[in-house]
Enzyme design. Structure first.
Site, PDB file in Angstrom:
ATOM      1  N   SER A  27       0.855  -1.189   0.000  1.00  0.00           N
ATOM      2  CA  SER A  27       0.000   0.000   0.000  1.00  0.00           C
ATOM      3  C   SER A  27       0.886   1.232   0.000  1.00  0.00           C
ATOM      4  CB  SER A  27      -0.885   0.023   1.248  1.00  0.00           C
ATOM      5  OG  SER A  27      -1.395   1.335   1.427  1.00  0.00           O
TER       6      SER A  27
ATOM      7  N   HIS B 181      -1.355  -1.360  -4.198  1.00  0.00           N
ATOM      8  CA  HIS B 181      -2.613  -1.018  -3.520  1.00  0.00           C
ATOM      9  C   HIS B 181      -2.664   0.495  -3.336  1.00  0.00           C
ATOM     10  CE1 HIS B 181      -6.080  -1.953  -0.920  1.00  0.00           C
ATOM     11  NE2 HIS B 181      -5.622  -1.032  -0.088  1.00  0.00           N
TER      12      HIS B 181
ATOM     13  N   ASP C   8      -4.815   3.602  -1.879  1.00  0.00           N
ATOM     14  CA  ASP C   8      -5.850   3.955  -0.906  1.00  0.00           C
ATOM     15  C   ASP C   8      -6.381   5.371  -1.108  1.00  0.00           C
ATOM     16  OD1 ASP C   8      -6.047   1.663   0.898  1.00  0.00           O
ATOM     17  OD2 ASP C   8      -3.954   2.099   1.396  1.00  0.00           O
TER      18      ASP C   8
ATOM     19  N   MET D 168      -8.937   8.271   0.094  1.00  0.00           N
ATOM     20  CA  MET D 168      -9.731   8.668   1.268  1.00  0.00           C
ATOM     21  C   MET D 168     -10.291  10.069   1.066  1.00  0.00           C
ATOM     22  SD  MET D 168      -7.169   7.469   4.263  1.00  0.00           S
ATOM     23  CE  MET D 168      -6.443   5.818   4.269  1.00  0.00           C
TER      24      MET D 168
ATOM     25  N   HIS E  83      -8.537   1.122  -3.768  1.00  0.00           N
ATOM     26  CA  HIS E  83      -9.417   0.919  -2.605  1.00  0.00           C
ATOM     27  C   HIS E  83     -10.077   2.256  -2.291  1.00  0.00           C
ATOM     28  CE1 HIS E  83      -9.521  -0.141   2.014  1.00  0.00           C
ATOM     29  NE2 HIS E  83     -10.724  -0.048   1.486  1.00  0.00           N
TER      30      HIS E  83
ATOM     31  N   MET F 298     -12.080   4.489  -0.200  1.00  0.00           N
ATOM     32  CA  MET F 298     -12.671   4.751   1.123  1.00  0.00           C
ATOM     33  C   MET F 298     -13.337   6.117   1.037  1.00  0.00           C
ATOM     34  SD  MET F 298      -9.545   3.243   3.361  1.00  0.00           S
ATOM     35  CE  MET F 298      -8.429   3.425   1.979  1.00  0.00           C
TER      36      MET F 298
ATOM     37  N   MET G 200     -11.325  -5.714   5.840  1.00  0.00           N
ATOM     38  CA  MET G 200     -10.492  -4.752   6.579  1.00  0.00           C
ATOM     39  C   MET G 200     -10.123  -5.351   7.932  1.00  0.00           C
ATOM     40  SD  MET G 200      -9.952  -2.126   4.687  1.00  0.00           S
ATOM     41  CE  MET G 200      -8.969  -1.317   5.946  1.00  0.00           C
TER      42      MET G 200
ATOM     43  N   ASP H 208      -6.528  -6.385   4.546  1.00  0.00           N
ATOM     44  CA  ASP H 208      -5.917  -5.050   4.520  1.00  0.00           C
ATOM     45  C   ASP H 208      -5.907  -4.442   5.916  1.00  0.00           C
ATOM     46  OD1 ASP H 208      -5.063  -2.494   3.897  1.00  0.00           O
ATOM     47  OD2 ASP H 208      -6.809  -1.965   2.683  1.00  0.00           O
TER      48      ASP H 208
HETATM   49  C1  DX5 Z   1      -6.131   1.680   5.779  1.00  0.00           C
HETATM   50  C2  DX5 Z   1      -5.757   1.355   4.363  1.00  0.00           C
HETATM   51  C3  DX5 Z   1      -4.664   0.372   4.262  1.00  0.00           C
HETATM   52  C4  DX5 Z   1      -3.361   0.836   4.854  1.00  0.00           C
HETATM   53  C5  DX5 Z   1      -2.639  -0.364   5.358  1.00  0.00           C
HETATM   54  O1  DX5 Z   1      -7.224   2.510   5.804  1.00  0.00           O
HETATM   55  O2  DX5 Z   1      -6.866   0.841   3.652  1.00  0.00           O
HETATM   56  O3  DX5 Z   1      -4.474  -0.065   2.930  1.00  0.00           O
HETATM   57  O4  DX5 Z   1      -2.541   1.519   3.965  1.00  0.00           O
HETATM   58  O5  DX5 Z   1      -1.522   0.052   6.050  1.00  0.00           O
HETATM   59  P1  DX5 Z   1      -0.802  -0.871   7.100  1.00  0.00           P
HETATM   60  O6  DX5 Z   1      -0.331  -2.081   6.364  1.00  0.00           O
HETATM   61  O7  DX5 Z   1       0.323  -0.017   7.603  1.00  0.00           O
HETATM   62  O8  DX5 Z   1      -1.803  -1.221   8.157  1.00  0.00           O
HETATM   63 ZN    ZN Z   2      -6.456  -0.163   1.662  1.00  0.00          ZN
END
Ligand code: DX5
Ligand code: ZN
Length: 245
Positions: free
Chosen positions: A10, A35, A37, A39, A68, A70, A139, A177
């Site tokens: 990620s 990956h 992310d 947000m 992903h 969010m 998650m 994840d």
């Molecule tokens: C959290 C994300 C993850 C995050 C994981 O909201 O969806 O993908 O980057 O990070 P680690 O592996 O550090 O928990």
């Molecule tokens: Zn993620």
């Protein structure tokens, strides 16, 4: 039955001032997915990055980009993420009233469709749509931040989902994840996960190739301890490791 085991760094935990170099380094280190992310500060209490950054990453890697989302209104942005280079999109069950409709839309755009569930969300929310999914994202932390501790109850959840998929004869990916590191990747693999997102577990180390090699060693050891799984998945399992050695 072909189940490949994939490690997906990620880039939320990467050094953004050197993002291109970071992506290339994990690619060379043997990662099989990137990956990504996204947000929005509403669905999760944090902001990250979006479409322009995805476009830039697309230009410098051939690896599949695993997006992903969010965000509260994922349906509004699907096309833009696909045009920017996404190979798969995960939307959260918690914000999708009509999961089959959004999954159909993602697939119509020509990429893989996944639905993510938060730690407190029941697996039935995604299992009802499983026949039309390419992947379920479980998650194992509350989404929003990298570097949190793995929630141990996620293991039972993954196991229950894999069991139900097996019962229905559905071979789809289960991605895990949050808080995935060398010391727990084997456990979640044994429970039935086969796509492993890791942010701080990879980018928090100096030598990405060494960490990914260790993760792969743990996967190999864990899956060998479970003869039925290894037998069932021997082909994909051997293939996915062979190409990375
Ligand atoms: C959290 C994300 C993850 C995050 C994981 O909201 O969806 O993908 O980057 O990070 P680690 O592996 O550090 O928990
Ligand atoms: Zn993620």
């Amino acid at each position: 039955m072909h189940r490949a085991y994939r490690i997906a760094p990620s880039i939320l935990s990467a050094d953004f001032a050197r993002l291109g170099e970071e992506v290339r380094r994990v690619e060379q280190a043997g990662a099989e997915l990137i990956h990504f992310d996204v947000m929005d500060g509403h669905f999760v209490p944090n902001l990250s990055f979006g479409i322009p950054v995805l476009e830039s990453v697309r230009k410098i890697t051939a690896l599949p980009l695993d997006v992903h989302l969010m965000i509260e209104k994922p349906a509004l942005y699907l096309k833009q993420f696909v045009e920017a280079g996404a190979n798969s999109i995960s939307v959260h069950a918690e914000v999708c009233e009509d999961i089959p409709a959004i999954v159909t839309r993602i697939r119509e755009l020509g990429i893989r469709a996944a639905v993510a569930i938060n730690p407190e969300t029941e697996p039935t929310r995604v299992l009802d749509a499983a026949a039309d999914l390419d992947m379920i994202l479980v998650m194992s932390v509350h989404p929003g931040f990298g570097g949190q501790g793995f929630i141990p109850e996620s293991i039972g959840k993954v196991r229950a989902i894999r069991r139900e998929l097996d019962r229905r004869g559905l071979e789809i990916d289960i991605e895990i994840d949050g808080g995935i590191k060398v010391d727990n990747i084997g456990l979640v693999a044994n429970a039935g996960a086969n796509v492993f997102v890791s942010g701080s577990g990879i980018f928090g180390h100096r030598d990405y190739a060494e960490i990914i090699r260790q993760m792969r060693g743990e996967l190999q050891a864990a899956l060998r301890l479970d003869p039925s799984r290894v037998r069932k998945n021997l082909f994909a399992y051997e293939k996915s490791f062979r190409t990375l050695r």
